[in-house]
Structure formats: C-alpha cells, structure tokens
Design a protein around this motif. Structure first.
Motif, PDB file in Angstrom:
ATOM      1  N   GLY A  12      19.864  40.640 -12.681  1.00 52.39           N
ATOM      2  CA  GLY A  12      20.966  40.077 -11.919  1.00 52.39           C
ATOM      3  C   GLY A  12      20.897  38.580 -11.740  1.00 52.39           C
ATOM      4  O   GLY A  12      21.840  37.962 -11.290  1.00 52.39           O
ATOM      5  N   TRP A  13      19.769  37.988 -12.067  1.00 53.00           N
ATOM      6  CA  TRP A  13      19.633  36.542 -11.949  1.00 53.00           C
ATOM      7  C   TRP A  13      20.125  35.877 -13.228  1.00 53.00           C
ATOM      8  O   TRP A  13      20.039  36.445 -14.309  1.00 53.00           O
ATOM      9  N   LEU A  14      20.626  34.673 -13.098  1.00 53.21           N
ATOM     10  CA  LEU A  14      21.082  33.892 -14.249  1.00 53.21           C
ATOM     11  C   LEU A  14      20.099  32.757 -14.511  1.00 53.21           C
ATOM     12  O   LEU A  14      19.517  32.202 -13.579  1.00 53.21           O
ATOM     13  N   THR A  15      19.958  32.412 -15.778  1.00 49.83           N
ATOM     14  CA  THR A  15      19.101  31.287 -16.150  1.00 49.83           C
ATOM     15  C   THR A  15      19.870  29.983 -15.967  1.00 49.83           C
ATOM     16  O   THR A  15      21.096  29.981 -15.815  1.00 49.83           O
ATOM     17  N   VAL A  16      19.157  28.884 -16.039  1.00 47.93           N
ATOM     18  CA  VAL A  16      19.787  27.572 -15.908  1.00 47.93           C
ATOM     19  C   VAL A  16      20.840  27.372 -17.002  1.00 47.93           C
ATOM     20  O   VAL A  16      21.921  26.838 -16.740  1.00 47.93           O
ATOM     21  N   GLY A  17      20.567  27.834 -18.207  1.00 47.62           N
ATOM     22  CA  GLY A  17      21.526  27.704 -19.305  1.00 47.62           C
ATOM     23  C   GLY A  17      22.794  28.522 -19.070  1.00 47.62           C
ATOM     24  O   GLY A  17      23.895  28.082 -19.385  1.00 47.62           O
TER      25      GLY A  17
END
Length: 156
Positions: A12-17
């Motif tokens: 559920g987390w998103l990366t910086v990109g």
C-alpha cells in the motif's frame, strides 16, 4: 488503504518515483522539499527507502500548486505545518495570496517598463550603423545609457 493502488512494495505504500509520477514532479524535488522542511520527513521501508501514502501525495500536490502560484518554500512550509497540526490555515493563505497579488502587480509593471525600453532600443537600433566608425554611436552605447537595470546588481 491507498487509493492509488498497492504500489511496487505491495503493502500500500508508494515509492518516491511513484509519487513523483502521480504528482508531476521529479523525485529529486520530493527529496528537496523534505530536506528543506516543506513537508514532513517520509516514512521509511524496512530497507530504508522512502515510502509514501495518500496524505503525502495530496501534500505534494498542494506544494506543487502553491509553487505554481509563486509562493515561497518558507510560506508553503508554514501552511503545510498549520494544516498538519489541524489548524485552519485559511487566514494565513489569504494574507499570502494578497502579498503575492501585490508582488505580481509590481513585477508586471516592471515588465511593462522593460518592454517599452526594449521597443525603444530596437527602433533606435535600425537607425544606427551596424559597424560604426570611431566617431559614430552604436546600439551598444544606447544600451549602456539605458535606465533599465540601473541599480541592479551585476550578474542578475
């Protein structure tokens, strides 16, 4: 649950990109805003990578929009901080917008003056010789004598 999908981490987390792509900024801009204290420090994954949630995406969208309106990073940081603490930031934002309007009006006036001077110099340049002799004026002399830019530090 993250409305933007599960992200590459699968939790559920998103990366910086991914956030950069959703918001329309470069990854380096997100890291810069964090380093400058405009946004809170990002959560970290077990591997130490920055990870972001829905609130972070909305925060970066706000920062991008505020920058597009010409607000400074310190001003944006104050608004973000107020919003994070649950305080309504409306009064502060209204004051910021008022200052931004006045500053923009001043800059427009300066640009109009600059445009008038550029047109004057362009008209003058067609009347002056391209390769002046030793006793003739050229457009460079007219530019040097121009009042536009007087008092401005060199190199700016």
């Amino acid at each position: 649950m993250n409305p933007y999908g599960r992200g590459v981490s699968g939790d559920g987390w998103l990366t910086v990109g991914e956030v950069a792509s959703l918001v329309g900024l470069e990854s380096s801009a997100l890291r810069f805003y964090e380093a400058q204290g405009v946004v809170p420090v990002a959560e970290r994954s077990a591997a130490g990578y920055r990870v972001y949630g829905e609130a972070d995406v909305e925060r970066f969208r706000f920062v991008k929009a505020a920058r597009g309106l010409g607000l400074g990073l310190a001003e944006i940081a104050e608004v973000v901080s107020a919003r994070e603490s649950g305080s309504p930031a409306c009064v502060e934002v209204q004051a910021l917008l008022g200052r931004q309007i006045r500053d923009t009006e001043r800059r427009i006036g300066e640009l109009r003056s600059l445009l008038v001077e550029l047109r004057r110099l362009a008209a003058l340049s067609v009347m002056l010789p391209d390769a002046p002799g030793p006793d003739e004026d050229c457009i460079c002399g007219a530019i040097a004598a121009s009042s536009v830019g007087a008092g401005v530090a060199s190199g700016t």
